[in-house]
Every structure is written in structure tokens, then in C-alpha cells.
Write a protein that holds these residues in place. Structure first.
Motif, short mmCIF file in Angstrom:
data_model
loop_
_atom_site.label_atom_id
_atom_site.label_comp_id
_atom_site.label_asym_id
_atom_site.label_seq_id
_atom_site.Cartn_x
_atom_site.Cartn_y
_atom_site.Cartn_z
N PRO A 32 61.52 18.46 32.60
CA PRO A 32 61.58 18.32 31.14
C PRO A 32 62.16 19.58 30.51
O PRO A 32 61.99 20.69 31.04
N ILE A 33 62.85 19.42 29.40
CA ILE A 33 63.39 20.59 28.69
C ILE A 33 62.22 21.38 28.13
O ILE A 33 61.44 20.87 27.33
N SER A 34 62.08 22.62 28.58
CA SER A 34 60.93 23.43 28.17
C SER A 34 61.19 24.11 26.83
O SER A 34 62.33 24.35 26.44
N VAL A 35 60.09 24.41 26.14
CA VAL A 35 60.14 25.04 24.82
C VAL A 35 59.61 26.47 24.93
O VAL A 35 58.54 26.69 25.50
N GLN A 36 60.37 27.40 24.39
CA GLN A 36 59.98 28.80 24.42
C GLN A 36 59.84 29.36 23.01
O GLN A 36 60.37 28.80 22.05
N THR A 37 59.16 30.47 22.93
CA THR A 37 59.14 31.27 21.70
C THR A 37 58.96 32.72 22.11
O THR A 37 58.93 33.04 23.30
N MET A 38 58.83 33.60 21.11
CA MET A 38 58.70 35.03 21.39
C MET A 38 57.67 35.63 20.45
O MET A 38 57.65 35.32 19.26
N THR A 39 56.80 36.46 20.99
CA THR A 39 55.78 37.08 20.16
C THR A 39 56.40 38.11 19.23
O THR A 39 57.47 38.66 19.49
N ASN A 40 55.71 38.38 18.13
CA ASN A 40 56.15 39.44 17.22
C ASN A 40 55.07 40.47 16.96
O ASN A 40 55.13 41.24 16.00
N THR A 41 54.04 40.48 17.82
CA THR A 41 52.98 41.46 17.71
C THR A 41 53.42 42.78 18.34
O THR A 41 54.44 42.84 19.04
N ASN A 42 52.64 43.83 18.13
CA ASN A 42 52.87 45.09 18.83
C ASN A 42 52.51 44.87 20.29
O ASN A 42 51.37 44.52 20.61
N GLY A 43 53.46 45.05 21.17
CA GLY A 43 53.22 44.77 22.58
C GLY A 43 52.15 45.63 23.22
O GLY A 43 51.62 45.30 24.28
N HIS A 44 51.82 46.76 22.58
CA HIS A 44 50.75 47.61 23.11
C HIS A 44 49.39 46.97 22.88
O HIS A 44 48.42 47.31 23.57
N ASP A 45 49.31 46.11 21.87
CA ASP A 45 48.04 45.51 21.48
C ASP A 45 47.81 44.25 22.33
O ASP A 45 48.30 43.16 22.00
N VAL A 46 47.09 44.42 23.40
CA VAL A 46 46.90 43.32 24.35
C VAL A 46 46.22 42.12 23.69
O VAL A 46 46.64 40.98 23.84
N ARG A 47 45.15 42.39 22.93
CA ARG A 47 44.39 41.28 22.34
C ARG A 47 45.21 40.50 21.33
O ARG A 47 45.24 39.27 21.35
N ALA A 48 45.89 41.21 20.43
CA ALA A 48 46.69 40.52 19.41
C ALA A 48 47.82 39.73 20.05
O ALA A 48 48.13 38.60 19.64
N THR A 49 48.44 40.31 21.07
CA THR A 49 49.55 39.62 21.73
C THR A 49 49.05 38.40 22.49
O THR A 49 49.65 37.31 22.42
N LEU A 50 47.94 38.55 23.20
CA LEU A 50 47.38 37.40 23.92
C LEU A 50 46.97 36.29 22.96
O LEU A 50 47.20 35.11 23.23
N ASP A 51 46.38 36.67 21.82
CA ASP A 51 45.98 35.65 20.84
C ASP A 51 47.19 34.86 20.37
O ASP A 51 47.12 33.64 20.20
N GLN A 52 48.30 35.56 20.15
CA GLN A 52 49.50 34.86 19.69
C GLN A 52 50.09 33.99 20.81
O GLN A 52 50.54 32.87 20.56
N VAL A 53 50.08 34.49 22.02
CA VAL A 53 50.55 33.69 23.16
C VAL A 53 49.74 32.41 23.29
O VAL A 53 50.29 31.31 23.46
N ILE A 54 48.41 32.53 23.17
CA ILE A 54 47.53 31.37 23.29
C ILE A 54 47.79 30.37 22.17
O ILE A 54 47.85 29.15 22.39
#
Length: 377
Positions: A32-54
Motif C-alpha cells: 500500500p502507498i504509505s503516508v509520512q509526515t515530519m515532526t516539528n518539535t525540538n529533537g532534543h526533547d524526547v517526550r515532546a517528540t515522541l508524543d507528536q510521533v504517537i
């Protein structure tokens, strides 16, 4: 492609491409054609980045990309990749060592821009790290960062220049016996992107990552992406997509899925078919649809729902949807189930009742799917 012998004008023969793996997600071939996106959080902030990924994964993202401009981010990637529900792509620019660090941290794919990653020797080191760590690579050609010699040769970013850049870097990977790669040739100009992708699709069997880069804000960028990506997808080109918006990444995922759903290339959640409303409407169509979109976001089971304000087109649309509501008069309308009239319903009970019907229908469809899977084992 799913063949539709009854309505052949719906068929989209997809371009034949090799299949690679981005983590546990197949890209290319018959996947299937997969769908991607990209986070815009500060990559140093593990929790904020993970929350956005989830959040993006819950909205339907199959793959999520994270910019990795420094060592702090590549160090944080180790925990992010370990905890992420979807494969992580590390976005690398300028410094090849960040790519090596990201591969060692567990990134499923490395996105490198051939125009700014460095000389061939540095690219070889990135390839070695990708091989050693089971990473795939995306060659990401961008009209805004083409190599100087190509700009001098062609005078400006153009399809020929973008494709030549991509093919030069495909050769480097192949010369180093690396074949787990996909490629993109993005531009903010719809015409330039479409022409470059069409040309690229003719000369390589590599999986293609589609995107109109820097498309703009939510409304303008959505339209631009729908025109550019829709044109290519309709032609059978594209194995994975990212809609680039100046908006919440979750919105990028939703728009990407809607583009695919409109072409019958992916199905997920409730597809609402609704009228724009007019003086004939028997209820407030716009507010009703807004409420239903919010209330039904949690439904992942594919189904169709028609919400039509009057009887001009309502019954006809309801014939072709799983559930439907058509406005009538005196404060009530008609509920349709599987294309047939079912029961009248007052407008003030409409939203709650439709949500309940959709949820029940989803439970039935999910049970049927589980039973079919069990029978096939």
C-alpha cells in the motif's frame, strides 16, 4: 491496483517498482502507498517528540521523519526510535556524521540530500553505516538545493537537472552494492515536481517518495499538494507520500490519507460525503459535518457516510454509502442503512444517533474481518 471490472474507469495501474523496507513498513512493489509526515518539535526533547510521533501514528502515519541537525538530536533518537510505534526516518543535511550517528541510534531510514551531504567519500561512509545497521536510504533531491555544476549546466532548476542529480546518486549507491533506497525529486512548483517525477518514473524502478515541498499553509498547501500528488498518483506514480504543510503534522497525515482515499488507493476511517448546503437544506449541514468529523476521528474501520441536506441528491448518494442521512422537513430526516431507507430521525438527535450507528457498524465490520483472517489461517 485492485481491478474493478464493473467500473474500469476507477482502475489505476501502478508503476512497477522494487520493494524496500523502512523498518517494518514495505515501500514499493505491491505494498500500500504509505503516508509520512515530519515532526516539528525540538529533537532534543524526547517526550515532546515522541508524543507528536504517537499522535501522527494514531492519525494514520505509517512512517515519521525527524530532523537530525546535531549530536544532541541523534543521541535522543536512540530512545525515540526504541519507543516509537512507527519507523523513524532521520533527516540529514550538511553533516554526514549525523547520518552515521542516526543509523547507529536505530533510525529505520536516512534521508540525505545529495546537494549538500558532501563528496562521494562521505556518502560511502553513510552507505556503510546504513548497511551495518539495516537502514534504508532516501535520496532526497530538492529544486532549492541542486548541485552547483547542474545549475551551471542547465541554468536553473528544471526536471532534467533534478533527475540527473537523482540518477547520479543512485549510481553511487549501486556502485557500493546498496539497493535499499527510494528517491524523491521535490519542488515547491507543481509543474516542476510533476514533470521531474514523471521523467524519473520512466528510467528507474526505485520506489518513489512523492511530495510537493514547501507547499504552504493548510488551505493553500492542501490544494497544491492535492493537485500535484493527485495528478501523479492517478498516473500510477508514487509508493509513499508526504504532504508538506505549514501546519500541525497530524493535519499533514489527514490530508495525505484523504488524497489517497479520494483515488481509492487507501481506505481508513469514515469517508463523509456531504453537500455544500443551500437554501433547500433541512438541517445545518456545515455544523453537522464538523461535529461528525470530530466525533468520528477515532474510527479506523473504512466505511462511507453520506450527509445530504435535502432530497434532491440525498437518496441517490445514500444508495452508494454504508450509512446516510438525508434532510427532509418538519425538523427531521431519513436514515439510510446499506443504501435502503431505515427510519426517520429528528434533527436534534442526528449527530449522537449517527455516531452510535457508525460505531456499531465498525464493530460488525471488524468482527467480520477477524473471522475472515481466522478462516484463512
Amino acid at each position: 491496483m485492485s481491478l474493478n471490472p464493473i467500473r474500469p474507469w476507477r482502475n489505476i495501474p501502478r508503476r512497477i517498482s522494487r520493494q524496500i523496507m523502512v523498518g517494518n513498513v514495505p515501500v514499493g512493489g505491491d505494498a500500500p502507498i504509505s503516508v509520512q509526515t515530519m515532526t516539528n518539535t525540538n529533537g532534543h526533547d524526547v517526550r515532546a517528540t515522541l508524543d507528536q510521533v504517537i499522535a501522527c501514528a494514531e492519525a494514520g502515519a505509517d512512517i515519521v521523519r525527524i530532523s537530525a541537525p546535531d549530536q544532541e538530536t541523534t543521541a535522543a533518537l536512540r530512545e525515540i526510535c526504541r519507543e516509537s510505534p512507527v519507523p523513524i526516518v532521520a533527516d540529514i543535511h550538511f553533516h554526514y556524521k549525523r547520518a552515521i550517528e542516526a543509523a547507529e541510534a536505530g533510525a529505520a531510514c536516512l534521508r540525505i540530500n545529495p546537494g549538500n551531504i558532501g563528496d562521494v567519500a562521505r556518502v560511502r561512509e553513510v552507505i556503510r553505516a546504513a548497511k551495518d545497521n539495516g537502514c534504508s536510504i532516501r535520496i532526497g533531491v530538492n529544486a532549492g538545493s541542486l548541485e552547483r555544476h547542474l545549475l551551471e549546466k542547465y541554468g536553473e532548476p528544471c526536471p532534467d537537472a533534478m533527475v540527473e542529480s537523482g540518477m547520479d546518486h543512485i549510481k553511487i549507491l549501486q556502485d557500493n552494492d546498496f539497493h535499499e533506497f527510494k528517491i524523491s525529486v521535490k519542488a515547491s512548483d507543481v509543474f516542476l515536481s510533476a514533470a521531474a517525477y514523471a521523467q524519473l518514473a520512466e528510467i528507474t524502478d526505485a520506489p518513489i517518495h512523492l511530495g510537493i515541498t514547501e507547499a504552504g499553509g493548510f488551505v493553500g498547501g492542501t490544494v497544491k499538494s492535492a493537485v500535484g500528488l493527485g495528478n501523479l498518483l492517478w498516473a500510477g506514480i508514487g509508493d509513499t507520500i508526504r504532504v508538506s504543510l505549514s501546519a500541525d503534522p497530524v493535519q499533514e497525515v489527514k490530508v495525505g490519507f484523504e488524497i489517497l482515499k479520494s483515488l481509492g488507493l487507501r481506505t481508513r476511517g469514515v469517508q463523509i460525503i456531504s453537500c455544500p448546503s443551500c437554501a433547500r437544506q433541512g438541517f445545518d449541514v456545515i455544523r453537522t459535518v464538523e461535529a461528525l468529523e470530530q466525533r468520528l476521528e477515532h474510527i479506523k474501520t473504512p466505511m462511507s457516510l453520506s450527509i445530504i441536506g435535502c432530497v434532491v441528491n440525498g437518496p441517490g448518494e445514500a444508495l452508494m454509502t454504508d450509512l446516510g442521512f438525508t434532510g427532509g422537513g418538519a425538523g427531521s430526516g431519513m436514515v439510510y442503512m446499506a443504501g435502503k431507507q431505515s427510519h426517520k430521525l429528528s434533527n436534534d438527535q442526528m449527530v449522537d444517533h449517527i455516531v452510535e450507528l457508525v460505531e456499531k457498524r465498525a464493530e460488525v465490520l471488524e468482527a467480520e474481518a477477524r473471522a475472515a483472517e481466522a478462516a484463512a489461517e
